[in-house]
Design an enzyme around this catalytic site. Structure first.
Site, PDB file in Angstrom:
ATOM      1  N   ASP B 169      70.433   9.530 -51.520  1.00 21.26           N
ATOM      2  CA  ASP B 169      71.374  11.172 -51.196  1.00 21.26           C
ATOM      3  C   ASP B 169      71.828  11.562 -51.885  1.00 21.26           C
ATOM      4  O   ASP B 169      72.247  12.767 -51.904  1.00 21.26           O
ATOM      5  CB  ASP B 169      72.662   9.651 -50.727  1.00 21.26           C
ATOM      6  CG  ASP B 169      73.678  10.039 -50.078  1.00 21.26           C
ATOM      7  OD1 ASP B 169      73.554  10.907 -49.640  1.00 21.26           O
ATOM      8  OD2 ASP B 169      74.747   9.921 -50.737  1.00 21.26           O
ATOM      9  N   HIS B 419      76.579   9.810 -57.877  1.00 18.37           N
ATOM     10  CA  HIS B 419      76.345  10.724 -57.448  1.00 18.37           C
ATOM     11  C   HIS B 419      77.445  11.405 -56.398  1.00 18.37           C
ATOM     12  O   HIS B 419      76.921  12.778 -55.694  1.00 18.37           O
ATOM     13  CB  HIS B 419      74.596  10.962 -56.300  1.00 18.37           C
ATOM     14  CG  HIS B 419      74.464  10.175 -55.566  1.00 18.37           C
ATOM     15  ND1 HIS B 419      74.605   8.865 -55.447  1.00 18.37           N
ATOM     16  CD2 HIS B 419      75.275  10.157 -53.854  1.00 18.37           C
ATOM     17  CE1 HIS B 419      74.780   7.949 -53.787  1.00 18.37           C
ATOM     18  NE2 HIS B 419      75.302   8.999 -53.373  1.00 18.37           N
TER      19      HIS B 419
END
Lengths: 999, 999
Positions: B169, B419
């Site tokens: 991701d 993230h």
């Protein structure tokens, strides 16, 4: 060797431990004195079809419409319940259970068996579906309950036997259902929906719990403990932990900023428990922890409930009161109430039913009594054929390889009883799927009946046909063959005669009966209304052949050899000026030629002036505020300003007179026509109505159209009328009144509507007159003014009524609004007479419910004589007819060597001086021609427990008199290899009989 | 006796069977030759915070915002994987795993252990979170990976060790991360997001898979097999079986009208597999079966995958091709590719990184390089303090009871690397929660540092304070006490000096160092910009005390005794007409008095004319069509018509000259101010900027404002600039170019933005000049014209950018738009020089990353003399400073008796003629004062495997030269009780050392 033996021994011990069953009341978590015991009931309400089809719900397809998969629920509940021995769960709908069970391997089955044995998983309800209670027939309810219970019994034995009804979603509750639960041997029943006003009074009066008497005739043996959920069947607001909710999970980690268990526990007690306890009989309160299609995330539910229990039970008091939360089940709750109350409730004994059901002053759920009338009729045909199929299976002693085809219809009919199936409260595509299921079931059972008939007639099984589209005068076989054989099977336990009516393409036919004699026939043009059907009717036939199949033997058949011949026997339109129409037995009616309407009826030596015409309610389309509820699949609500309009004051009409049948064919409007009909040998006048297509373009965006047939007489009915309870006992209805409370009526029409499963009638006690309308399916009906009866026939609504279907009830077939056809059988007579008008109605109703079934075949022989030589043309399953007041309700294959047999007394007390008396049937002597009874054992109504083993928990109302004649109301002693069966009025007795074929 | 023994034996056998581990590549399902092997990877992508907080996601609260509960996923996966031995699942985020694991009892733990041992559950990635790769510092990534891996190792041993990276991701990928994965000993890494254009070319060129080289300096030892998912990490469209999807379940019952397995299997192969196989290296294709927060309904996923595998594998061919579907894992896929390719890939060796990441020609995910700059800075402070805390813990040999408080910061920092954490791509409330977590971690670790310092200083641990709000010139202790002690701890392995700056309420102070000498100080008014902060600043202090803490020992501290005195040493505004500002070492700048802007810099004997001012991009607010993408938390996109505006062409300014520090304080506008500053002994000019509040009312409903600082010089940088990779190696960037393909540039600004974790620079090769800007946190930066450097500082967006956050990035603090403050450290010099400008930059960067930490205490003694007697005022953890090119990267307690020690060479090859050479450190001789090393064993970078045991699967590109100097690029041999460690440029070596305290 030694080691191996030890290991085997160990394996054995393990097996024994696993299989020890500890189910039943001893498996309930204990309640605590001095505490408020909060029974948390983990459950999932899994509709057997609704906004998705059965299979869509089961498999979890079409998730865009509704995010639900029942297989997921079963998969996940199994794992989650195993994780903690405290946890409990109830399975309810056996249709889903069975589908899942079939797909499991040994390991999963063993896991479930263990959970059932330990009482962690309990079956509640246990029918194939959670049946509706308003528009179903009692036979089909008993069938679907028995079929579900059989699967549980076969899979789990005793521990799989439900002990409580769980009718949490049906939209009102019937006495017959209470009676059935009592008959099933249940200890109580839990309800979810009762009228909002009834409920508010019950909450106030601590009478949410009561003893409810199912049957006036059977009395105390049909009493059942009944409790009503405090707040529907959903988990309390804020405590739903599933994929279909968004409530926060409970967090008891004090270091997390999400910690909430303290606040949530307070909320649970103060908002959901504290007050509710005041409305219940003991210090026990039942709290459903579930919702529709809950427990797809089973572990999440249980994890949260675990935490809630732990926190609250470790917390000494809340506002000074002590609480004991426990995982529980409906039966454990009932047992707890019984224990604490010692079985004596302070609420009054309830004798009436729970109809109609309203959720607010303007939302009476009386629309669904009529919604989707064609589906409702198809279901009745399904029951009719299922009984025929079961009987023929048993009579012909078919091998077990045919059972799956019988099961197919059993199961389809089980599904049809669901409270969103036969009710019409499903999406249109789902209604189609129900019809598809039923269609497959009927097709499958045709294999069974053909095989059985083949045995008895020596006709190839493949050669039999049934023509289910004769209601639109379509039958390829009779239309395209010059010769055909009509085999008429009679599922009743007495001789009946049946008017056979088939579409044909010839002007003259000769018909020969089993005795070789010619049978008189008549040919009529197809009725007007059927022609309205846009493209559904695919036939060129414009004529119908009618003849009377006389004296069909009980559980037997007669065949008729039909052959086209030269000549013209077609009955032509009668243009005479005589507007009275009578058969030779004094049954008839007159027409007012100026209006074309019926203006009088006569039968049973009574003449009654009468008007019958069609009206339509303007269904409200308003849903902008609370007091403006729209009419929809569930709710019937006419427009406030202009509730009702006439379809027409007059009807154009044609007359066809004949010696078998005489018909007056009326046309009221583009979408309403009717045939008023008398048969030579029938005791009623038939009103054969055809409604539709109701073109919604015409009235959009204004109101819907809900068409009724209204009979207006001068009877002084004193605000009173009667409707049947699921095809059995009569319920007294009083306009703008309820037996148990002073009702507030803001909706004059819909609040007075009741389900008419088979019959509605009014009486003029002074004039000693009774006027009744019998239906061929469930309809909503009322008597809104003295002397009046009305029945709602077809509904077209322009909006959804906001109760979940999310689709306006606007039925379409072949791209146009649907056309519905049906019959009202009207009778009239003196209340006190001989025979009683009640017995006449009873006879008609029974015959219409279990009509003789027509099988068609094409003879390979060229003459009757040749045919007759090769093929037996009649058969009787019984040695002789049973008395008029008794009836073989069920005859069906049950286990490898046994049949299920139910006998039924079809009269209520006080209906008839003779027929309402107890009756005795000697099964050994009287009965079956094709098999012998070797043994007989009586069971509960559901056939899943020997009757002698069934001990129900005892409840009574403190208001209940102790002087009741217990002998009259006590359950009969269980029969055991006694073949002489006594039946009291309304009694149904169930037996498993071991049989030996005599074929 | 005998029986008992047998049973015990049996129990033992059972235990052995249960514990037999079969993990690793032998547990992979076999692939089939001649088939297309479809590796189905069941996985759940569980963001450690995003649109909900970490705990909200874990517990499943705030489900209204997002219906997810990670504990449910872990609960349900455990049960579902057990149900069928074929099934596989990967766990990724150890933060969630660990939270769940802590809550499980023995039974669940054993179940999981068995699944891990059998390879059914594999850990992939395995870091505390799935870290970002753009804005993180390498130290924190290594820390968070190691911490996650430690938990897995402690729980499961070898079978818990991940073998593959799973970076599916993060929004772009860094070389440093590739290097880290190689260092961790992984066999490959799976990526989910690469630039849309890069991807389309790779799909075309069969180069979705490649060998990627992490480090230019370390060469082949940092090569790692890399594969990119064909279509993101979601299951193929139509094959998502979870509560967050609406796809239909697969139905393989041929009797159901819902039967769909045939159509769905065709769809799966033809739409998702058939074409994708062409883009991969072998007949293996990897298909993720999951999505964000998938497997809340774990059993449903697996049931469907079971059916898909069964149907397709039983189906001979699809369009003539044979398919073998198998449950797989990332490592099993990598092993399959390695086996079939024999480790030789036909795609080129990749040397560059995957920045910037664009999802379409107008959506460059370059906004998040800057989004939430204050959170990004706070995270860097967190790392700084975590290293201080670990070191002090180890140096003082604290008992294990303090570990939970260290763990608290370790874990908070692990979360911060996620993230959607440090990236700023989370909802505002979630950003607050990250700050809260970090705050708690820092608070907890303050207990550790206080305890350690207490040991060394003899000050009560409770008496230590840190003042984290000195960035807004607020510190209760220094403001309210007339006497205080400043203890400055240096986490670097060499002597450093540190300018201490503290808010005070006095005009004159005396400061005494450990040697008893007076320390010179200076007092300045609080800078202008800080005054902008609306109500966050709660202090009356308007002055700041500055002094230089000189020569703080390596891993040691010095204390300074500060006492208020009479007098007035406040530096007043300088109103002279001299606009040049220099320290005594030739470092300085000049101001153009007509504009107030800096117009030249000088240092290292180089003078450079320069303009620095502030601009803002008009963030696009358009999202009406594909080519109109808005600027948001992820994406930076200026308005098409009017991309950029100046904040101001001029600045009002004040000057404060002093012998420690000289400051020019500029005011550009209501929301932009800056202090340009030189210190007597520093080798840079500091640009201390303050941006905000950007009042969004002012520009609503027009565009957002994204403020940049731009330096404009005359350097001929030839379209080239350099940015660091996660604080380590420099990456060469070329305007409008990509090293691996011909890029199409439709977005001139955002497509040229790159993450600047610590440094951005330009060079004029001809003029032998390098100009660099070092940052104190990650920022987006670019050089959009030759000679220019710009850095984005603060972003205020008016709309969401439609990538999931669903909230405009419009940061608020104290009910007003946020104010951010930060520093740019600007250097300048000749590329070829002695010392090299690179080494100067390196020194500054290291010192800013691991700044000396200030602890404050209030002395109970009334005089310095008394204080000095009672409290040691300095300490060195090292016997002597390490060489400038080597650094103790990690020193922390690891197991009961061991520490984790990492040494790092901080220079790249070719950066400096001396410092870029390998260096050797003798640990035994040189190192620690407070403990002795008894043994040393080298491990992989993550410290979860002995280095000698780590054998990576071998991959190389067919294009790769065989003549590479392998000696240079080969991993060093694992050390085992050799205390002399050689480090090559950029090398990091990790050791577990057994220690004995010398305290």
């Amino acid at each position: 060797m030694r080691t191996r033996f030890s290991l085997q021994l160990l394996a054995l011990i393990v097996t024994l431990v696993q299989c020890k069953s500890n189910c039943g009341y001893q498996s309930c978590h204990p309640i605590k004195d001095g505490y408020i015991n909060v029974h948390l009931i983990p459950h999932s309400h899994d509709d057997v079809g609704w906004v998705k089809t059965v299979d869509q719900f089961y498999y979890g397809t079409n998730n865009f419409d509704y995010r639900a998969s029942v297989q997921t629920i079963y998969d996940n509940v199994l794992k989650a319940v195993q994780k903690n021995k405290q946890r409990r769960f109830i399975y309810v709908e056996s249709a889903f259970f069975w589908k899942w069970w079939q797909e499991q391997n040994e390991s999963e089955r063993n896991q479930l068996q263990q959970l059932v044995n330990s009482g962690q998983i309990e079956f509640a309800g246990g029918g194939w579906s959670m049946n509706d209670e308003a528009v179903v027939n009692y036979q089909s309810v008993i069938d679907q309950m028995s079929w579900g219970l059989k699967k549980l019994n076969d899979s789990f034995g005793d521990c799989g036997r439900p002990k409580a009804g769980w009718q949490i979603d049906p939209f009102g509750h019937s006495n017959e259902m209470a009676s059935i639960f009592a008959g099933l041997g249940y200890d109580g029943v839990i309800l979810g929906r009762i009228d909002y006003e009834d409920k508010s009074i019950r909450l106030e009066n601590r009478s949410m719990e009561m003893v409810w008497r199912g049957s006036r005739s059977l009395g105390r043996q049909t009493d059942i403990f009944t409790t009503t959920l405090y707040n529907h069947y959903d988990a309390p607001a804020g405590f739903c932990f599933d994929i279909l909710c968004e409530d926060s999970n409970l967090v008891d980690d004090p270091y997390s900023p999400e910690y909430n268990i303290d606040v949530k526990a307070e909320e649970f007690i103060s908002e959901h428990i504290k007050d509710s306890i005041k409305s219940f009989q003991t210090n026990n309160v039942i709290v459903p922890m579930g919702r529709d299609f809950a427990y797809q995330e089973a572990e999440t539910w249980f994890r949260n409930i675990d935490k809630l229990i732990k926190y609250i039970n470790n917390h000494e008091t809340f506002e000074g009161k002590k609480y004991n939360l426990l995982y529980s089940t409906p039966s454990c709750y009932i047992a707890a109430v019984q224990k604490q109350s010692k079985g004596i409730l302070t609420s009054p004994l309830k004798l009436d039913d729970f109809f109609p059901y309203a959720t607010d002053p303007h939302a009476y759920w009386t629309g669904y009594y009529t919604s989707r009338p064609t589906l409702k009729r198809y279901e009745r045909l399904g029951n009719n054929f299922l009984q025929v199929c079961k009987q023929l299976f048993a009579l012909a002693h078919l091998p077990s390889e045919f059972e799956p085809r019988l099961d197919s219809l059993r199961e389809a009919m089980g599904v049809m009883q669901h409270h969103d199936a036969i009710t019409g409260t499903e999406k249109e595509t789902v209604a189609y799927d129900y019809a598809r299921l039923l269609h497959i079931g009927i097709n499958d059972c045709e294999n069974v009946t053909s095989e059985a008939l083949s045995y008895f007639t020596n006709i190839e099984a493949n050669d039999f046909n049934t023509c289910l589209l004769t209601n639109i005068s379509q039958c390829a076989l009779t239309e395209t063959h010059d010769k055909f054989v009509v085999t008429v099977y009679n599922p009743l336990s007495r001789l009946v005669s049946k008017y056979v009516r088939l579409p044909v393409n010839g002007n003259s036919f000769s018909i020969t009966g089993p005795d070789g004699n010619n049978v008189h026939s008549q040919i009529l043009p197809t009725p007007i209304g059927i022609m309205n059907i846009p493209s559904g009717r695919q036939t060129s036939a414009s004529l119908e052949l009618i003849f009377e199949a006389q004296d069909i033997p009980p559980l037997g058949f007669k065949s008729f050899y039909v052959q086209k011949k030269n000549g013209d026997d077609v009955t032509r339109e009668d243009l005479s000026l005589d507007f009275s129409y009578f058969n030779g037995k004094g049954v008839g009616f007159t027409i007012d030629p100026s209006t074309g309407l019926v203006d009088s009826l006569e039968m049973n030596n009574v003449l009654l002036e009468l008007e019958q015409k069609f009206w339509f309610y303007n269904g409200s389309d308003s849903f902008m505020d609370f007091s403006s509820k729209p009419s929809g699949a569930y709710v019937f609500r006419p427009d406030t300003l202009s509730p009702i309009k006439k379809v027409s004051d007059t009807a154009a009409f044609e007359v066809y007179r004949g010696d078998l049948v005489t018909e007056v064919r009326q046309t009221f409007s583009e979408y309403v026509s009717q045939t008023v009909r008398i048969y030579a040998n029938e005791k009623f006048v038939e009103f054969d109505w055809v409604i539709g297509p109701i073109k919604t373009e015409m009235n959009w965006p204004s109101n819907g159209k809900e068409v009724i047939s209204r009979f207006t007489t001068s009877l002084n009915s004193e605000s009173t009328f009667y409707t049947d309870s699921n095809g059995r006992e009569l319920m007294k209805r009083q306009r703008n009144q309820r037996p148990s409370w002073n009702v507030t009526v803001l909706e004059n029409e819909s609040s007075n509507y009741y389900p008419v499963t088979s019959k509605i009638l009014i009486r003029d006690e002074e004039a000693n007159l009774e006027f009744a309308v019998l239906t061929d399916r469930a309809e909503g009906g009322s008597s809104l003014a003295d002397g009046e009866i009305e029945l709602m026939l077809l509904r077209s609504c322009v909006t959804d009524d906001q109760f979940g279907v999310n689709e306006a009830l606007m039925e379409v077939a072949y791209d146009l609004p649907i056309v519905a056809r049906g019959s009202h059988y009207v009778t009239l007579g003196n209340i006190e007479s001989e025979p009683t008008i009640a017995s006449i109605e009873n006879e008609i109703a029974t015959q219409k419910l279990l009509d003789s079934w027509i099988f068609l075949s094409v003879p390979t022989e060229t003459t009757f004589a040749d045919y007759e030589k090769a093929h037996p043309m009649q058969f009787s399953g019984l040695k002789k007819s049973l008395p008029q007041n008794v009836h073989i309700m069920t005859l069906e294959p049950w286990t490898k060597s046994s049949y299920l047999l139910r006998l039924e007394h079809v009269f209520e007390i006080e209906q008839d001086s003779t027929l309402s008396e107890p009756v005795t049937v000697d099964l050994k002597q009287d009965l079956f021609t094709s098999f012998e009874l070797k043994s007989i054992r009586e069971t509960t109504l559901g056939a899943n427990q020997w009757l002698k083993d069934n001990k129900r928990l005892n409840f009574k109302s403190a208001f209940q008199s102790d002087e009741e004649d217990l002998s009259k109301t006590k359950r009969s002693n269980a029969l055991n290899n006694e073949f002489s069966v006594e039946l009291k009025p309304m009694e149904i007795r169930t037996f498993i009989v071991e049989v030996v074929s005599k074929l």
